[in-house]
Scaffold this active site. Structure first.
Site, short mmCIF file in Angstrom:
data_model
loop_
_atom_site.label_atom_id
_atom_site.label_comp_id
_atom_site.label_asym_id
_atom_site.label_seq_id
_atom_site.Cartn_x
_atom_site.Cartn_y
_atom_site.Cartn_z
N ALA A 1 -1.83 -1.34 -3.89
CA ALA A 1 -2.53 -0.31 -3.85
C ALA A 1 -1.72 1.09 -4.00
O ALA A 1 -0.81 0.94 -3.13
CB ALA A 1 -3.30 -0.23 -2.62
N ASN B 1 0.89 -1.20 -0.05
CA ASN B 1 -0.17 0.09 0.09
C ASN B 1 0.78 1.07 -0.04
O ASN B 1 1.70 1.40 0.77
CB ASN B 1 -0.88 0.00 1.07
N GLU B 2 0.68 2.16 -1.03
CA GLU B 2 1.25 3.38 -1.03
C GLU B 2 2.75 3.26 -0.89
O GLU B 2 3.52 4.00 0.02
CB GLU B 2 0.74 4.42 0.05
N ILE B 3 3.48 2.30 -1.72
CA ILE B 3 5.01 2.05 -1.31
C ILE B 3 5.87 3.06 -2.36
O ILE B 3 5.71 3.05 -3.62
CB ILE B 3 5.11 0.64 -2.12
N TYR C 1 -6.68 7.34 -4.43
CA TYR C 1 -6.88 8.63 -4.51
C TYR C 1 -6.41 9.28 -5.97
O TYR C 1 -6.06 10.42 -6.00
CB TYR C 1 -5.69 9.47 -3.33
#
Length: 169
Positions: A135, A100-102, A158
């Site tokens: 993600a 996630n959001e790496i 987002y």
């Protein structure tokens, strides 16, 4: 997260939460951003949820001084094996999220790590061979787009503004 009940897992409290969510019309959950308690997945199986089981919220690039990134190189392979083998027999699990959001997907060697993690997930998911995803809130940039090509399904965080443009390409 069970809020005021504390950090220890409480099966009846989780069941209550999932049943309330189900009444609201929710049918799927992405666990964030690490493997969940096996009992949570038991409840998800029983109540009838779909679970996107997520393994990591960072790879090699730290978000804080004492973050998992300090251990990622040494532990990622073992942790991936433990995570996937622990979750793979739950009927609720329908997808594996490698992160996630790496930030590594935007700056760093995210492509190589993505390839490695997808390979590890597929190695340990011998029973159901579920799709992989990530993600990403960095999907506007080429590095993250290259990483997305390694997973089966793209996950956008987002970045709704990119849907139409990316559908065209």
């Amino acid at each position: 997260d069970l809020g005021a009940l504390g950090s220890a897992f409480n099966k009846s409290a989780a069941r209550r939460q999932l049943e309330k969510l189900k009444k609201m019309g929710v049918n799927a959950i992405r666990t964030s951003h690490n493997p969940y308690a096996p009992s949570f997945l038991d409840v998800a199986d029983e109540v009838g949820f779909l679970i996107d089981s997520e393994g990591f919220d960072m790879w090699e690039k730290n978000k804080t001084d004492y973050a998992y990134a300090n251990y990622f190189k040494e532990w990622a392979a073992r942790d991936t094996a433990s995570w996937v083998r622990g979750d793979r027999s739950h009927v609720s699990v329908f997808m594996w999220s490698i992160g996630n959001e790496i930030y590594d997907t935007h700056q760093g060697n995210g492509l190589e790590i993505s390839q490695k993690l997808v390979k590890l997930v597929k190695k340990h998911d011998t029973l159901r061979k579920l799709p992989t995803t990530i993600a990403s809130n960095y999907i506007a940039w080429q590095g993250a787009q290259r990483c997305m090509q390694e997973v089966d399904l793209a996950g956008y965080n987002y970045t709704e503004r990119l849907y139409n443009e990316h559908h065209k390409t």
